[in-house]
Design a protein around this motif. Structure first.
Motif, PDB file in Angstrom:
ATOM      1  N   LYS A 143     -19.829  36.154  26.501  1.00 19.76           N
ATOM      2  CA  LYS A 143     -19.704  35.927  27.840  1.00 19.76           C
ATOM      3  C   LYS A 143     -20.518  35.356  28.812  1.00 19.76           C
ATOM      4  O   LYS A 143     -22.031  35.552  28.460  1.00 19.76           O
ATOM      5  CB  LYS A 143     -18.942  37.389  28.065  1.00 19.76           C
ATOM      6  N   ASP A 146     -21.078  39.097  31.462  1.00 17.01           N
ATOM      7  CA  ASP A 146     -20.998  40.677  30.949  1.00 17.01           C
ATOM      8  C   ASP A 146     -19.452  41.350  31.359  1.00 17.01           C
ATOM      9  O   ASP A 146     -18.214  41.210  30.866  1.00 17.01           O
ATOM     10  CB  ASP A 146     -21.812  42.247  30.684  1.00 17.01           C
ATOM     11  N   ASP A 147     -18.808  41.084  32.593  1.00 17.59           N
ATOM     12  CA  ASP A 147     -18.107  41.990  33.433  1.00 17.59           C
ATOM     13  C   ASP A 147     -16.571  40.654  33.599  1.00 17.59           C
ATOM     14  O   ASP A 147     -15.781  41.764  34.617  1.00 17.59           O
ATOM     15  CB  ASP A 147     -17.991  42.952  34.286  1.00 17.59           C
ATOM     16  N   ASP A 181     -18.673  36.133  40.534  1.00 16.11           N
ATOM     17  CA  ASP A 181     -19.564  36.815  40.038  1.00 16.11           C
ATOM     18  C   ASP A 181     -20.579  37.831  40.594  1.00 16.11           C
ATOM     19  O   ASP A 181     -21.135  37.041  41.827  1.00 16.11           O
ATOM     20  CB  ASP A 181     -20.652  36.307  39.207  1.00 16.11           C
TER      21      ASP A 181
END
Length: 228
Positions: A143, A146-147, A181
Motif C-alpha cells: 500500500k 497503510d490505512d 491521506d
C-alpha cells in the motif's frame, strides 16, 4: 458546513478532522427563467439552432456518457428522417454496452483474493495486467498509505499505460491520495515523482519541480502543504 453538521450531530466533527476540501462549478440551464439556482434542473438539455446545428448544455461530468448517448440518438434519428427513402446504416448509441475500460477481465489465480477483487473493482479488465506485474514484483502489492487501499502497482500502471504527465495528476485524480491521506500524500510524493520522471526521462531537478508543483497545488486547494 461544520457548524450545520455539529448542529445535527453535536460534538462529532471538528475542523481538524477535515483532510481536504473540494469544490466545483456546474453549468446550469436557466432558459428564460432566472432566479434561485436551487430551483434549476441539474440535467442537460439538447438545443438546436435555426440551421439545424445541435448543442448540448448543462449536465455534469459523471453523466457524460448519457449526454453523449442522447446527442448521438438525436442525430441518428434526424438522419433517418432526412433520408427515409434510403435509410442509413447508423443505429442508436451503444455506449451503455461498452465498458469504460475495454477488454475482458481474464482469469488470474489471485483474482478472487481481497487484492484481486479490489483491483478489479477499481480498474476492471486492467486488473489482470496489475496482478501479473505483482507476480513478477510482489512489492508492487504494498500500500502507498497503510490505512488506504491504493497499491504501488496502480502507480506503475498509471505511469506506463494512462499517459500521466505530472505528479499532481497522479495523486489528485488517478489515485486520490491528496484527498484521502492525512498527510496529503507527503509520505509518498518524492518516490512517486521519481518513478514518473524516471519513466519519461529526466533528472533530479525534474523530480524536485514535480514535488514543488504538487505541494503548491495542494496548498492552493487545501491551505495545507503535504507532510513528508
Amino acid at each position: 458546513m461544520l457548524e450545520l453538521v455539529r448542529r445535527v450531530l453535536p460534538g462529532t466533527v471538528q475542523r481538524d478532522h477535515v483532510l481536504s476540501a473540494w469544490s466545483g462549478v456546474r453549468p446550469l440551464v436557466t432558459g428564460k427563467r432566472r432566479g434561485n439556482t436551487v430551483e434549476l434542473a441539474r440535467t442537460h438539455r439538447i438545443v438546436e439552432n435555426d440551421d439545424g446545428v445541435l448543442a448540448i448544455v448543462g449536465g455534469k461530468l459523471t453523466t457524460y456518457r448519457a449526454m453523449a448517448e442522447d446527442v448521438v440518438d438525436r442525430v441518428v434519428g434526424q438522419l433517418h428522417r432526412a433520408r427515409a427513402s434510403r435509410p442509413l446504416p447508423a443505429r442508436r448509441c451503444t455506449t451503455h454496452e461498452i465498458p469504460l475500460i475495454p477488454g475482458v477481465a481474464r482469469p488470474h489465480p489471485a483474482r478472487e483474493s481481497e487484492l484481486g477483487r479490489a483491483l478489479t473493482y477499481r480498474h476492471g479488465a486492467s486488473a489482470f495486467a496489475m496482478l501479473h506485474a505483482i507476480d513478477h514484483n510482489p512489492s508492487l502489492a504494498d500500500k502507498l498509505v497503510d490505512d488506504l487501499p491504493f497499491r504501488w502497482v496502480e502507480v506503475q500502471h498509471a505511469i506506463r499505460f494512462e499517459g500521466v504527465r505530472h505528479l499532481d495528476d497522479l495523486l489528485r485524480r488517478r489515485i486520490p491520495i491528496a484527498l484521502t491521506d492525512k498527510r496529503l500524500g507527503g509520505g509518498v510524493m518524492s518516490r512517486v515523482a521519481s518513478m514518473l520522471v524516471e519513466a519519461r526521462g529526466g533528472a533530479q531537478r525534474d523530480i524536485d519541480e514535480e514535488v514543488e508543483r504538487y505541494c503548491a497545488l495542494t496548498h492552493t486547494e487545501t491551505r495545507r502543504r503535504p507532510q513528508s
